[in-house]
Design an enzyme around this catalytic site. Structure first.
Site, PDB file in Angstrom:
ATOM      1  N   HIS A 189       4.690  -2.438   5.595  1.00 57.23           N
ATOM      2  CA  HIS A 189       5.561  -3.350   6.362  1.00 57.23           C
ATOM      3  C   HIS A 189       6.188  -2.649   7.560  1.00 57.23           C
ATOM      4  O   HIS A 189       7.238  -3.069   8.063  1.00 57.23           O
ATOM      5  CB  HIS A 189       6.688  -3.959   5.488  1.00 57.23           C
ATOM      6  CG  HIS A 189       6.202  -5.013   4.538  1.00 57.23           C
ATOM      7  ND1 HIS A 189       6.584  -5.077   3.225  1.00 57.23           N
ATOM      8  CD2 HIS A 189       5.360  -6.055   4.727  1.00 57.23           C
ATOM      9  CE1 HIS A 189       5.999  -6.106   2.632  1.00 57.23           C
ATOM     10  NE2 HIS A 189       5.239  -6.711   3.532  1.00 57.23           N
ATOM     11  N   ARG A 249       2.599 -10.046  -6.830  1.00 59.21           N
ATOM     12  CA  ARG A 249       2.362  -8.632  -7.157  1.00 59.21           C
ATOM     13  C   ARG A 249       3.477  -8.115  -8.062  1.00 59.21           C
ATOM     14  O   ARG A 249       4.624  -8.532  -7.947  1.00 59.21           O
ATOM     15  CB  ARG A 249       2.322  -7.791  -5.876  1.00 59.21           C
ATOM     16  CG  ARG A 249       1.059  -7.998  -5.084  1.00 59.21           C
ATOM     17  CD  ARG A 249       1.101  -7.213  -3.785  1.00 59.21           C
ATOM     18  NE  ARG A 249       1.025  -8.092  -2.646  1.00 59.21           N
ATOM     19  CZ  ARG A 249       1.381  -7.769  -1.409  1.00 59.21           C
ATOM     20  NH1 ARG A 249       1.838  -6.551  -1.153  1.00 59.21           N
ATOM     21  NH2 ARG A 249       1.284  -8.634  -0.424  1.00 59.21           N
ATOM     22  N   GLU A 387       6.111  -9.539  13.499  1.00 66.04           N
ATOM     23  CA  GLU A 387       5.169  -8.412  13.523  1.00 66.04           C
ATOM     24  C   GLU A 387       4.144  -8.561  14.652  1.00 66.04           C
ATOM     25  O   GLU A 387       3.742  -7.575  15.263  1.00 66.04           O
ATOM     26  CB  GLU A 387       4.461  -8.319  12.161  1.00 66.04           C
ATOM     27  CG  GLU A 387       5.389  -7.812  11.070  1.00 66.04           C
ATOM     28  CD  GLU A 387       5.129  -8.461   9.721  1.00 66.04           C
ATOM     29  OE1 GLU A 387       5.149  -9.708   9.635  1.00 66.04           O
ATOM     30  OE2 GLU A 387       4.916  -7.724   8.748  1.00 66.04           O
TER      31      GLU A 387
END
Ligand code: ADP
Length: 408
Positions: A189, A249, A387
């Site tokens: 990240h 996850r 991002e």
């Protein structure tokens, strides 16, 4: 498509984010004062499915175009369609560079790079570190080289922001022969943390230069402890499985559990991969959904337990990161859950009051930029991540270098 800057032309940068079944794009234009503005974004969903589809949105995120294939079109076909679509959208201008997001830079890359044949060969050696993500991105890069050999391509790594972590934090308690093979703590990240920390510098320089934790809470989730704007510790490790409980996850897990599953449940590598990446986390614990909105709306005890576990892990990791930073001045929430769930932010902040966090309940409810009370020792913020813009910024920087090298 022309493949290099022509002097006096406005520059345009495409960002491609290749997932296992999707190829997302954003297109940015450089303004006269050097800012990057999104022109359009969207992408192709359902790659590998019987009927992939393309959707494009304008700069205000209104749907502007779409297409559906009635057959399982191959990646090459889909990518050509996407680039031709961008070409038509840009005409008579052209792309200056394409930026890609790459999960893993291993020990080879601690900053973005321009793609060259040598870089491509090196990146192929990193595939075992991220076998689910990296091959698809390399396939996209190869296809672009084949069609537009002169076009500058830039790769940004999600691991590289953590290059400033102290060497000791990178080691697992495993034999040195394994750490020498690259079995170390990397963290991910990075593009999100980099973007958010740049925003924080812009909004409150003082806050950005202290001891800061950024909590990227999306369907993938991790946290980063920073001192003076530099990463010192992070919750994900060798893979994007470690740390927080995520949408699907597992997060931090005793390695003994894996041994047990192999020895007593007779699970193989593929089954374990599916279990840990796709069937665990909020989905696995609740048995209902990986989406926080569904779990908040549910009356089932297992939904509440999954959310409580999510919050508990964030709180535990905050303590650990604050220890690595030597204190805490600023806490930032970002990504889907961090930006949009007042309930989760409130539950986390309540359990962190011992660290000096005091929430302004109204500001939190309204999702304001600063959500800590005036009297809070630690300032708390909500900063949306972006991002793609971070990748476009790196792309713009490296494209200038690429042009200078070509003209030198
Ligand atoms: P990705 O990692 O896929 O980019 P995002 O950062 O977009 O993920 O986060 C997606 C997650 O954010 C969803 O799975 C959902 O749990 C959560 N989310 C999105 N909107 C809200 C909301 N209004 N309230 C609570 N959670 C939300």
């Amino acid at each position: 498509m022309k493949t290099a800057n022509t002097p006096s032309d406005q520059r345009f940068f495409a960002v491609l984010n290749a997932g296992s079944s999707s190829l997302k794009y954003s297109l940015f234009a450089e303004t006269d004062d050097g800012r990057l503005e999104r022109q359009t974004s969207g992408g192709i969903e359902g790659i590998g499915s019987p009927s992939p589809s393309f959707t494009a949105y304008d700069s205000d995120l209104y749907r502007m175009d779409g297409h559906r294939w009635e057959y399982p079109a191959k990646l090459d076909t889909l990518l050509s369609f996407l680039i031709e679509w961008i070409e038509r959208f840009l005409a008579p201008n052209h792309l200056s560079a394409v930026g890609h997001r790459m999960l893993h830079g291993g020990t080879l890359y601690d900053e973005p790079v321009i793609v060259t044949p040598e870089v491509l060969a090196e990146m192929r050696t990193l595939v075992p570190l991220a076998p689910l993500h990296q091959p698809r991105i390399l396939q996209v890069i190869d296809a672009i080289i084949e069609r537009y050999p002169g076009l500058c391509q830039v790769v940004c790594f999600d691991t590289s922001f953590h290059k400033t972590n102290p060497p000791i934090s990178r080691l697992y308690g495993l034999p040195r022969s394994l750490s020498e093979k690259g079995l170390i703590h990397y963290g991910f990240h990075g593009l999100s943390f980099e973007y958010v920390s740049e925003e924080l510098k812009y909004i409150d320089r003082h806050a950005a230069l202290g001891k800061t934790i950024i909590a990227h809470l999306g369907s993938g989730a991790s946290m980063c402890g920073m001192v003076n704007g530099k990463s010192v510790a992070t919750t994900m490790g060798f893979s994007a499985l470690d740390g927080l409980v995520m949408g699907t996850r597992c997060g931090q897990l005793d390695p003994g559990v894996i041994l047990y599953l192999i020895q007593h449940e007779k699970m193989g590598a593929k089954e374990l991969e599916t279990l840990l990446y796709q069937d665990s986390g909020l989905l696995g614990v609740s048995g209902i959904s990986n989406d926080v909105r569904d779990l908040i709306a549910s009356k089932e005890a297992s939904a509440k337990e999954a959310l409580d576990l999510f919050v508990y892990r964030v709180v535990r990791e905050t303590g650990s990161l604050a220890a690595a930073c030597g204190g805490l001045d600023t806490f930032v929430f970002t990504a889907g859950i961090g930006e949009r769930s007042p309930e989760i932010r409130k539950a986390i902040c309540r359990q962190l009051d011992w660290l000096g966090i005091e929430l302004d309940e109204r500001a939190n409810r309204l999702g304001e930029l600063k959500i800590s009370a005036e009297s809070s020792r630690v300032s708390v913020w909500i900063l949306p991540t972006y991002e793609e813009l971070m990748i476009a910024r790196h792309g713009a920087q490296l494209a200038s270098l690429h042009d200078r090298q070509k003209t030198a």
